[in-house]
Design an enzyme around this catalytic site. Structure first.
Site, mmCIF file in Angstrom:
data_model
loop_
_atom_site.group_PDB
_atom_site.id
_atom_site.type_symbol
_atom_site.label_atom_id
_atom_site.label_comp_id
_atom_site.label_asym_id
_atom_site.label_seq_id
_atom_site.Cartn_x
_atom_site.Cartn_y
_atom_site.Cartn_z
ATOM 1 N N LYS A 162 -4.672 -1.094 -6.407
ATOM 2 C CA LYS A 162 -5.831 -0.622 -7.171
ATOM 3 C C LYS A 162 -5.531 0.595 -8.051
ATOM 4 C CE LYS A 162 -9.445 -3.227 -5.841
ATOM 5 N NZ LYS A 162 -10.416 -3.845 -6.758
ATOM 6 N N SER A 170 -1.438 -7.024 -1.307
ATOM 7 C CA SER A 170 -2.243 -6.174 -2.190
ATOM 8 C C SER A 170 -2.524 -4.793 -1.625
ATOM 9 C CB SER A 170 -3.569 -6.862 -2.533
ATOM 10 O OG SER A 170 -4.271 -7.204 -1.355
#
Length: 326
Positions: free
Chosen positions: A48, A307
């Protein structure tokens, strides 16, 4: 709004260099042909940071006065940390609206980066509405978690690195999907550079709104009561973003679903064969590679994007205890 272009992605890659890391590509021991793009190696433990820093750095270039007033976002955890980290690096205030059921480890990490946290109910729509209310009241700039061209371009930098590290021949890339920032960016960056490379999304079966949207080519929304059932807290968003959906329809080859037990099993594989720490949302791609190969295209190399690695300590202890017992 038009789809992002390769120039947007290249500019993002230059903009985030020195803040977001070029993360490693790691072969999965005992599983020939499976490689891990380790985004848990980022300073905040997840991909992110790529999109968040790109968006806030772009704001700094275009409107320094707006940057000075501060930024706000709505997030269950990892994007919150991305915005907090980027805001601190660029010298501005960050406010985050988070669900009251967000993992404590993510709340504490966000606060440790200097952000103010405002809690809302569990629905992703609730935290978005609260962020919009506070932005209007205080003049903050909203940094959306996924439905924004700067965010998509930032996340697409992950794909640029994968293609440089793995090559483009006979390659399949698997990305988690929630709001669609990583999947839309990964697919767009990949297809603009290597049209023949397959990109598939992976989603928990308990939160499969993106799968339904992709299949019907109509953007659907699932109720929070449904999506919050999955252990993958980062994938509980109720709907894809509008801009993300357009990119996904244009560039993604397919989406597969994984069960909760498959997610847990993939986490156990990470913990028992590597020194990587996967959060549930990050483990879904390995679950797809291990248990749904028959639904995916054949490829000599499969890259699974890990992720994030912000795993709740209690869950880590539970999984490690189970492994030790066997």
């Amino acid at each position: 709004m038009p789809l992002i272009a390769l120039d947007d992605i290249r500019a993002a890659h230059t903009r985030i260099a020195g803040t977001a890391l070029r993360t490693p590509l790691i072969a999965l021991p005992g599983h020939p042909g499976i490689f891990i793009k380790d985004e848990s190696a980022q300073p905040i433990g997840s991909f992110k940071l790529r999109g968040a820093f790109n968006a806030i750095a772009l704001l700094a270039e275009r409107d320094p006065a707006a940057l000075k007033r501060g930024v706000i976002t709505y997030s269950s955890g990892n994007h919150a940390q991305g915005v907090a980290y980027a805001a601190r690096a660029l010298g501005t205030k960050a406010v985050i609206t988070m669900p009251d059921n967000a993992p404590t480890v993510k709340v504490e990490a966000t606060r440790a980066l200097g952000a103010e946290v405002v809690f809302t109910g569990p629905a992703s729509s609730a935290r978005k509405l609260k962020a919009e209310e506070l932005a209007a009241e205080h003049g903050y700039t909203i940094i959306p978690p996924y439905d924004d061209p700067a965010i998509i371009a930032g996340q697409a930098t992950c794909a640029v690195e994968i293609l440089e590290q793995a090559g483009t021949e006979d390659l399949l890339i698997l990305s988690p999907v929630s709001g669609g920032g990583l999947l839309s960016g990964t697919a767009t960056g990949t297809k603009l550079l290597s049209p023949s490379t397959q990109v598939w999304g992976v989603e928990p079966a308990l939160a499969a709104d993106a799968t339904e949207s992709f299949r019907t080519r109509t953007l659907v929304e699932w109720p929070a009561a449904s999506t919050t059932r999955t252990i993958a807290d980062g994938l509980r968003t109720q709907s894809l973003g509008h801009l993300n959906f357009e990119h996904i329809l244009a560039f993604v080859d397919g989406i597969v679903n994984v069960t909760e037990e498959e997610i847990f099993d993939a986490m156990r594989v990470y913990l028992s064969t590597t020194n990587l720490i996967p959060e549930p949302s990050g483990a879904v791609t390995l679950a797809a590679a291990l248990y749904h190969a028959q639904e995916l295209p054949k490829a000599a190399k499969t890259v699974v994007i890990l992720s994030g690695g912000n795993l709740d300590p209690a869950l880590r202890t539970q999984l490690e205890s189970e492994l030790a017992a066997h």
